[in-house]
Design an enzyme around this catalytic site. Structure first.
Site, mmCIF file in Angstrom:
data_model
loop_
_atom_site.group_PDB
_atom_site.id
_atom_site.type_symbol
_atom_site.label_atom_id
_atom_site.label_comp_id
_atom_site.label_asym_id
_atom_site.label_seq_id
_atom_site.Cartn_x
_atom_site.Cartn_y
_atom_site.Cartn_z
ATOM 1 N N GLY A 10 38.101 48.356 45.234
ATOM 2 C CA GLY A 10 37.327 48.121 46.235
ATOM 3 C C GLY A 10 36.832 49.377 47.053
ATOM 4 N N PHE A 11 36.167 49.463 48.179
ATOM 5 C CA PHE A 11 35.582 50.407 48.683
ATOM 6 C C PHE A 11 36.624 51.572 49.273
ATOM 7 C CE2 PHE A 11 33.989 51.887 53.150
ATOM 8 C CZ PHE A 11 33.462 53.067 52.533
ATOM 9 N N ASP A 31 43.713 44.679 40.783
ATOM 10 C CA ASP A 31 42.503 44.261 41.442
ATOM 11 C C ASP A 31 41.937 42.930 40.637
ATOM 12 O OD1 ASP A 31 40.194 46.091 43.492
ATOM 13 O OD2 ASP A 31 39.684 44.179 42.321
ATOM 14 N N ASP A 56 44.767 38.926 40.186
ATOM 15 C CA ASP A 56 44.529 38.540 41.561
ATOM 16 C C ASP A 56 45.835 38.488 42.220
ATOM 17 O OD1 ASP A 56 44.184 36.929 43.858
ATOM 18 O OD2 ASP A 56 42.564 35.578 42.675
ATOM 19 N N LEU A 75 45.065 46.711 50.061
ATOM 20 C CA LEU A 75 43.825 46.957 50.467
ATOM 21 C C LEU A 75 43.140 45.777 49.723
ATOM 22 C CD1 LEU A 75 44.878 49.907 50.342
ATOM 23 C CD2 LEU A 75 42.714 50.243 51.458
ATOM 24 N N TYR A 147 39.654 35.507 57.986
ATOM 25 C CA TYR A 147 39.906 36.689 57.821
ATOM 26 C C TYR A 147 40.786 37.336 59.006
ATOM 27 C CZ TYR A 147 39.223 41.919 56.750
ATOM 28 O OH TYR A 147 39.444 43.277 56.484
ATOM 29 N N TYR A 161 59.395 40.538 56.947
ATOM 30 C CA TYR A 161 60.068 41.394 55.720
ATOM 31 C C TYR A 161 60.653 42.352 56.396
ATOM 32 C CZ TYR A 161 58.588 38.342 51.705
ATOM 33 O OH TYR A 161 58.342 37.598 50.883
ATOM 34 N N THR A 177 34.781 51.062 58.720
ATOM 35 C CA THR A 177 34.724 52.327 57.844
ATOM 36 C C THR A 177 33.440 52.319 56.891
ATOM 37 O OG1 THR A 177 37.190 52.277 57.824
ATOM 38 C CG2 THR A 177 36.059 53.520 56.072
#
Ligand code: UDP
Length: 316
Positions: A10-11, A31, A56, A75, A147, A161, A177
């Site tokens: 990802g970015f 990823d 995944d 991420l 989200y 955890y 970002t």
């Protein structure tokens, strides 16, 4: 060190992998390629210290396949509202089940775990700047909830955890970002505005354009993530830049920096679009001794150069 980066194509993930490889670490990237960039993957694969697992994180990870790792960065989740709202159930699963799967792996391998959380945990904030002890103002059933609540639950899981299983954890609350490596069709404000201004087509301002954000350059963010991972701070830390600009100001600033004319079109405001967002960075400065060094003007120039080059390639 051998380090796992979930969402490493990802970015921000790809920029992090590149930096870690440059520092001499071995990187295992997990990823699903849901939104990741094939170009970034090709670049990373050029390093012999890079291993790619096409998986995944919603599916449990095979610890034998991953091998020993000392750090786990999570991420893995689309972060652009346009992307994460396309499949809200998947977004929740990625943040909750995916984070749990990675925490299980960290527990088993005794790795330190860092969650890439978000300023979205503050929802549409009623105070400014947002400090880490602010509990936020999130619409539980709104379009951003998948989200926002997904990340809030992920933070709660990380905390669970940490206290229950003594996993060594870090929580990064990442504010907006931008930079080279963003997808031009990502849907976020910087990529939309820069690509349209470069193409000489009108940009769309959602709502009145007075809503504010603070933008952090991607290389600065990567340094902050590495510094947080290296710190001993298990409680959430805001990461970002704190120069606040409105969306309308951003449009004109990009025009000035690129020396291009800007035409604005008004579009309807997005539902639950936060009016103001600005991190309180006192903890980040105190605990990490870190602060962003790239000015918005300099970062926008580099971002525009990246998009101009990608467009040349796509037109070639
Ligand atoms: N925005 C806009 N035009 C666009 C894209 C975004 O006016 O083409 C606005 C959007 O409504 C929001 C801000 O820019 O107020 C930042 O949006 P983005 O999707 O980049 O990130 P987030 O809302 O998650 O901070």
């Amino acid at each position: 060190m051998r380090i796992l980066v979930a969402g490493g194509v990802g970015f921000i993930g790809a920029a992090l992998c590149e930096k870690l490889l440059g520092l001499g670490h071995a990187v295992v990237c997990v990823d699903s390629l849901q939104t990741g960039s094939a170009q970034a993957l090709d670049r990373l694969r050029a390093s012999t210290c890079f291993t790619f697992l096409h998986q995944d994180i919603v599916q449990p990870l095979d610890a034998d396949q991953v091998g020993p790792v000392e750090q786990v960065y999570n991420l893995a989740c689309p972060a652009s509202p346009r992307q994460y709202q396309q499949d809200p159930v998947k977004t929740i699963e990625t943040n909750v089940i995916g984070t749990r799967n990675l925490l299980d792996l960290a527990r088993l391998t005794r790795a330190r775990f860092l969650l890439a959380s978000t300023s979205e945990v503050y929802g549409s904030p009623e105070r400014k700047p947002q400090r880490e002890d602010y509990w936020g103002n999130v619409n539980i059933t709104g379009p951003r909830a998948c989200y926002d609540e997904g990340k809030r639950c992920a933070e709660a899981l990380v905390q669970g955890y940490h206290t229950q299983y003594r996993v060594d954890t870090r929580i990064a609350r990442i504010f907006n970002t931008y930079g080279p490596g963003m997808r031009c069709d990502d849907g976020r404000v910087v990529s939309n505005f820069v690509t349209r201004i470069l193409d000489g087509v009108p940009i769309e301002i959602y709502g009145d354009g007075n809503q504010t954000r603070c933008f952090c350059y991607v290389d600065d963010m990567v340094d902050a993530l590495i510094a947080l991972m290296a710190s001993d701070c298990a409680t959430p830390v805001n990461l970002g830049a704190d120069r606040e600009v409105s969306v309308a100001e951003l449009a004109h600033l990009i025009g000035r920096v690129l020396e291009k004319p800007v035409t604005l079109h008004r579009a309807p405001a997005l539902v639950d679009d936060p009016r103001e967002r600005q991190p309180d960075l006192e903890k980040c400065h105190r605990v990490l001794g870190w602060q962003a060094t790239t000015s918005l003007e300099a970062g926008l120039l580099k971002t525009a150069a990246f998009f101009a080059q990608s467009q040349e390639h796509s037109h070639a």
